[in-house]
Each structure stands twice: as structure tokens, then as C-alpha cells.
Design a protein around this motif. Structure first.
Motif, short mmCIF file in Angstrom:
data_model
loop_
_atom_site.label_atom_id
_atom_site.label_comp_id
_atom_site.label_asym_id
_atom_site.label_seq_id
_atom_site.Cartn_x
_atom_site.Cartn_y
_atom_site.Cartn_z
N VAL A 1 0.71 -1.32 -0.03
CA VAL A 1 -0.05 -0.05 0.08
C VAL A 1 0.73 1.21 0.06
N ASP A 2 0.40 2.39 -0.39
CA ASP A 2 1.24 3.61 -0.32
C ASP A 2 0.24 4.81 -0.39
N ALA A 3 0.83 5.90 -0.23
CA ALA A 3 0.19 6.93 -0.23
C ALA A 3 -0.73 7.34 -1.39
N ILE B 1 -2.76 9.66 -4.04
CA ILE B 1 -2.89 10.86 -4.51
C ILE B 1 -3.89 10.52 -5.69
N ASP C 1 -2.87 8.61 -8.86
CA ASP C 1 -2.69 7.28 -8.97
C ASP C 1 -3.50 6.11 -9.90
N MET D 1 3.12 3.77 -6.52
CA MET D 1 3.77 5.19 -6.68
C MET D 1 4.29 5.41 -5.07
N ILE E 1 5.77 7.57 -1.86
CA ILE E 1 5.40 8.84 -1.34
C ILE E 1 6.25 9.77 -2.07
N ALA F 1 4.82 10.66 -4.98
CA ALA F 1 3.60 11.42 -4.99
C ALA F 1 3.85 12.81 -4.76
N SER G 1 4.75 14.58 -7.88
CA SER G 1 3.83 14.79 -9.02
C SER G 1 2.43 15.31 -8.48
N LEU H 1 3.13 13.61 4.58
CA LEU H 1 3.53 12.47 3.79
C LEU H 1 5.06 12.09 4.00
N ASN I 1 -5.39 9.23 2.96
CA ASN I 1 -3.86 9.17 3.64
C ASN I 1 -3.95 8.94 5.32
N LEU J 1 -4.37 5.44 5.65
CA LEU J 1 -3.10 4.89 5.57
C LEU J 1 -2.23 4.96 6.70
N LEU K 1 -11.43 5.60 -6.20
CA LEU K 1 -9.98 5.75 -5.83
C LEU K 1 -9.34 4.20 -5.85
N ALA L 1 -6.55 3.09 -5.48
CA ALA L 1 -5.53 2.88 -4.32
C ALA L 1 -6.30 2.92 -3.07
N VAL L 2 -7.29 3.33 -2.85
CA VAL L 2 -8.32 3.32 -1.55
C VAL L 2 -9.00 1.99 -1.52
N ASN M 1 -7.62 -0.69 -3.09
CA ASN M 1 -6.47 -1.66 -2.41
C ASN M 1 -6.28 -1.40 -0.83
N LEU M 2 -6.09 -0.26 -0.39
CA LEU M 2 -5.85 -0.29 0.92
C LEU M 2 -7.05 -0.91 1.78
N LYS N 1 -0.36 -3.06 -8.12
CA LYS N 1 -0.57 -3.32 -6.45
C LYS N 1 -1.62 -4.38 -6.15
N TYR O 1 -0.77 -7.60 -7.21
CA TYR O 1 0.43 -8.31 -6.41
C TYR O 1 -0.17 -8.69 -5.16
N ASP P 1 10.59 -6.10 -11.16
CA ASP P 1 10.61 -6.74 -10.00
C ASP P 1 10.99 -8.35 -10.07
#
Lengths: 300, 214
Positions: free
Chosen positions: A293-295, A297, A300, B1, B3, B6, B9, B73, B104, B107, B132, B134-135, B137-138, B168, B171, B201
Motif C-alpha cells: 500500500v502507499d500514499a 494521490i 494514482d 507510486m 511517497i 507522490a 507529482s 507525507l 492518507n 493509511l 480511488l 489505491a483506496v 486496495n488499502l 499493486k 500483487y 521486480d
């Protein structure tokens, strides 16, 4: 019946009981008395009368019920020794119905533990577990199953502790024999505990069997080497030791993996996590990995 | 990505800060500054506060929040999750309608082991901005940490079906099958999809070779 009338009835019944202790109606009078004492909130006196019913009655069902209830009432009043006497007589006499037998043996191990008599507590635990194994299909209630699983877990932990006390040092043969005996006891009890569908107990039992095997593997590898060996002999000895030890480590890995697999069908507890921690040590290439997981934005 | 990436960008985000997200609260801030001037009796011995023009106030506030966000961050990157959680807590209090702050914040809560709180923050973030990935995924990772493995699997499968370009997620899904399901077929399938996107990887590629069914 009013409270006053109840007390009057108690007085008359007690007189009858003391004047005619051998009368054929005395057990019935005692039963009535125990109910009256319960209704007037005198549980200890009720327990005394129930205990007498259990000794005098010719009705086996009544004797059985009276013994158990007397045990419960004494226990609730903190009269542990007297509770033990009633439960013990119950457990030695009535194996059926099985669920209630389990309650009696469970109370006995609990009460002996309170009295710090671990030997007797474990005696009743073993009775519980062996009956649970013998009559597994008759364990109809969740509660009875829970009792067997829990008692097996306690005995397993006890054997595991004893197992850990023995180090593989000289005299090697006797220490190894004792360590193996406790290992076998521990894994037998943990296997019983793992049969039942209680998440926390099941996952702990599986974890503990894995830990027993893993620890045994390490103990073998760390065992004291004989002094008399030449360098070449010692090398061969080490190879032999590894041959003995690694299968136990493999079994431990398999058991921890079983716990992880249970999680995939929703059976998860702290023991699942602890299994994963062990796997990270035993098989890092596969298990020492983190979810990524990462930050966050917007790009993403 | 990462931090760092992040941080580098996030120009679009800064633009958003200046243009949209803080318009209402800063208008209120400016109004309250003006009103506080009205309710106090004039005092000749004290300097009279000069009202800041609204556009300038917005810009100052956006800069402050931007700095706070980037600092936080950085704290996350150095592993100071407790400080990061406290800072994100302030940010979401200041700007409660910013999905990225909630994400975040979640996170940092996850990193601190506050899983239930993390899930609440994730859900707030997803309510504000449901797509989102990434969210999402989290959220799956938090569910795994809570032991809700079947729930996490379903969420991940749904998400990769919607967003097939998420390395991610691939993975993590592969790792989930590898670890909890002991399912080498599915693990290999998703490690491969991950490697189709992230080619460098080496470690994962090596592992895939080991577990790939013949």
C-alpha cells in the motif's frame, strides 16, 4: 402459598423428617423441603436436603437430578468441597446423559483448580476428554463440545509445558524418551481440541501442534553431541540429526499453513497471525512478504 | 507510486487546493475575520487588523495546507506514523470533504494498527470519491489484516475487474492466494499480471518461477 405458610410448612416437614428419618415418604418430604427452601431463598439448606434425597431416594432419576442440583447449589454458595462431593458422586455414577456428565466433570476440574489441586483437576479433565472421544457422536450440545475442546486444550498446554522442561542433554536416552512422551501427549490433546468448530480453540490447537513439532526439531538439532565421536563420525552424526529433525519442521510448516488456509473460509484468530509469524521464520522466501500500500494521490 | 513520487507529482492537487476544495471554509474564515472586527470596540491603543483580501487568504490557506500535507507525507515516509496520523487528523478536520486527506489519514491509521478507524476513514474517502483504486486496495489490505479474507478477496477481484491496470492490486491478490488460500494457480496468474505491468521486480519474477504449476 404465602411466605408465612411456606415457613410453617418447612417447620412441619423438618419435624416429620427428624421423627421419621426412615419413612418411605421421607425422600418426598425432603424434595418438597428443598423446593420450599429455594422459594424462601435458602439455597444452602436446599442443597443439604437435595443431597439427602440423593442418598435416600429409590428413584434413580430423582437421585441423579438431586445430586447434580445439590452440586450446583453448593458451588453457587462457595461450598466448594461439598460441591465436589456431589459432582464427584454424580460423575462416578452417571455417564448418561453425556452432556450433563460433561458439566459435572467440567465443574470438578474447575473446582479442584480453585482448590489448587491440579492433579485431581487434570484427572477429571482426562475423564472429560476420553469420554468426549469415546462418545463423540453423542455430544449433542455446543456446550458439551466446547467443554471437551477446552479441556483438551488445557491438557495439551500442560503436556507442552512438560515437554519443554526436558532438554536433550545427558542422559540423552531418558531425556529423549520423556520429551517424546510429552510431545505425543500434547499433540494428541491438541488434535482432539482441533476437531471441534470453535475458532479460537481450533486455531490455537493447530498452532500449538505446529509449535510442538517445530520446537522438537530445534531441540534435536541443538541436542548434546556425544564426546566420544571423531570428527568424521561427528559430521555423520550431524547429518543423521538433520534427517531426524527436518521432517518435524516440515510438519510444523504444514500445520501453520493449515491455519492460514482456514482463514480463507473465514476461520481466523490471533493464532492465524501467530502461525504466519512462525512461517515467516521457517519459510521466509514464501511468507516474509508484505501487502503493498502507499500514499494516495489523485494521479494514482 | 512511492511517497516521494507522490510529493513530486502533486501539482494537479495543489491546483485543486487553490481552485476548489477550500473555497467555502476560507470564505467563512475571511468573513469571520471581518465580523470579529465589527464586534470588538475600537481601541486606539491597539492596531486595527487590516482585512486580508479573499483571494489572497485562499492562497495563503492553500499554501499552508499544501505544506502541511507534504510534511505529513514525509513523516509517513520516515515511518513516523503516530505523528502522521495526528497531522492527518487535523487536515481532515480542516477540510472534511477532501477524499485524498481521508485516504492518507486511513493509511496512517492502518500503519499504526488502528484498523477499525482506518476502515471508517477509507469509507469516508470512498464516499467522497468512489473510484480511488489505491483506496480500494488499502481497504482490501485492512480487511486482510482483520482476518476478513473472503471479503478482501471479493473486493480485490471486483476492483481488478474494474481497473485491470492496477499492479499493486494484482500483487496483493497474488499474495493473498499464495498465503491464505495456498492456491498456486491463482497466485501465479496474478503475479504474472502484476509482472506484465511492473517488469523490473526480479524477486517476484523469481518467486513466480518457483510456484508456477507445470
Amino acid at each position: 402459598m404465602t411466605i408465612g405458610e411456606l415457613h410453617q410448612a418447612i417447620k412441619m416437614s423438618e419435624e416429620f423428617r427428624s421423627v421419621f428419618p426412615q419413612n418411605k415418604f421421607t425422600p418426598d418430604v425432603l424434595k418438597t423441603l428443598s423446593i420450599a427452601y429455594l422459594n424462601t431463598e435458602q439455597p444452602l439448606l436446599a442443597a443439604n436436603r437435595l443431597s439427602e434425597v440423593a442418598q435416600l431416594s429409590k428413584n434413580d432419576e430423582l437421585k441423579r437430578a438431586a445430586l447434580f442440583q445439590a452440586g450446583e447449589l453448593y458451588e453457587s454458595q462457595g461450598q466448594w468441597q461439598r460441591a465436589i462431593e456431589n459432582y464427584r458422586q454424580y460423575a462416578h455414577t452417571y455417564l448418561q446423559p453425556l452432556d450433563q456428565y460433561m458439566e459435572a466433570t467440567y465443574s470438578l476440574s474447575f473446582l479442584y483448580e480453585k482448590l489448587e489441586n491440579q492433579k485431581n483437576a487434570d484427572f477429571w479433565r482426562r475423564k472429560t476428554v476420553s469420554s468426549g472421544e469415546r462418545f463423540a457422536k453423542e455430544l449433542s450440545s455446543d456446550r458439551a463440545q466446547y467443554i471437551v475442546a477446552n479441556e483438551a486444550l488445557v491438557l495439551g498446554r500442560r503436556s507442552f509445558t512438560a515437554f519443554k522442561r526436558y532438554k536433550l542433554v545427558q542422559p540423552l536416552q531418558s531425556n529423549l524418551k520423556n520429551k517424546k512422551r510429552h510431545m505425543q501427549d500434547a499433540s494428541r490433546y491438541f488434535k482432539v481440541a482441533a476437531r471441534f468448530p470453535f475458532t479460537e480453540i481450533k486455531t490455537e490447537a493447530i498452532f500449538q501442534i505446529g509449535k510442538v513439532y517445530a520446537d522438537f526439531s530445534v531441540a534435536l538439532l541443538d541436542s548434546e553431541r556425544p564426546n566420544s565421536l571423531s570428527e568424521i563420525e561427528l559430521e555423520q552424526y550431524e547429518i543423521l540429526l538433520e534427517d531426524q529433525a527436518f521432517p518435524f519442521e516440515d510438519q510444523a510448516i504444514e500445520l501453520y499453513e493449515n491455519n492460514l488456509r482456514l482463514a480463507s473460509v473465514g476461520v481466523f484468530s490471533q493464532w492465524t497471525k501467530r502461525s504466519l509469524v512462525q512461517l515467516e521464520k521457517l519459510y521466509p522466501a514464501r511468507y516474509k512478504k508484505e501487502f503493498r500500500v502507499d500514499a494516495v494521490i489523485y494521479d494514482d | 507510486m512511492t511517497i516521494s513520487n507522490a510529493i513530486k507529482s502533486e501539482s494537479k492537487f495543489i491546483e485543486r487546493l487553490k481552485c476548489q476544495a477550500f473555497h467555502i471554509p476560507l470564505t467563512l474564515l475571511t468573513a469571520s475575520l471581518l465580523l470579529s472586527g465589527c464586534t470588538q470596540s475600537p481601541n486606539v491603543s491597539e492596531p486595527v487588523p487590516v482585512p486580508i483580501p479573499e483571494a489572497q487568504a485562499v492562497s495563503i490557506e492553500a499554501d499552508r495546507l499544501e505544506k502541511q500535507f507534504l510534511d505529513t507525507l514525509s513523516e509517513m515516509e520516515t515511518g513516523d506514523y503516530a505523528v502522521a496520523e495526528a497531522a492527518f487528523s487535523e487536515l481532515v478536520e480542516d477540510v472534511p470533504n477532501e477524499a485524498m486527506y481521508w485516504a492518507n489519514y486511513a493509511l496512517s491509521q492502518y500503519k499504526n494498527g488502528n484498523l477499525q478507524a482506518a476502515l471508517l476513514s477509507i469509507d469516508t474517502s470512498l464516499t467522497l470519491k468512489p473510484r480511488l483504486k489505491a483506496v480500494l486496495n488499502l481497504k482490501a489490505v485492512v480487511l486482510i489484516e482483520q482476518g476478513k479474507i473472503p471479503e478482501a478477496e471479493k473486493l480485490m477481484l471486483d476492483t481488478v475487474a474494474k481497473y485491470p491496470d492496477s499492479p499493486k492490486l494484482y500483487y496483493n491478490l497474488a499474495l493473498l492466494y499464495d498465503t491464505y488460500f495456498q492456491d498456486a494457480n491463482n497466485a501465479a496468474l496474478y503475479y504474472q499480471r502484476y509482472l506484465n505491468i511492473v517488469k523490473e521486480d526480479v524477486e517476484t519474477a523469481r518467486w513466480l518461477k518457483q510456484i508456477r504449476p507445470n
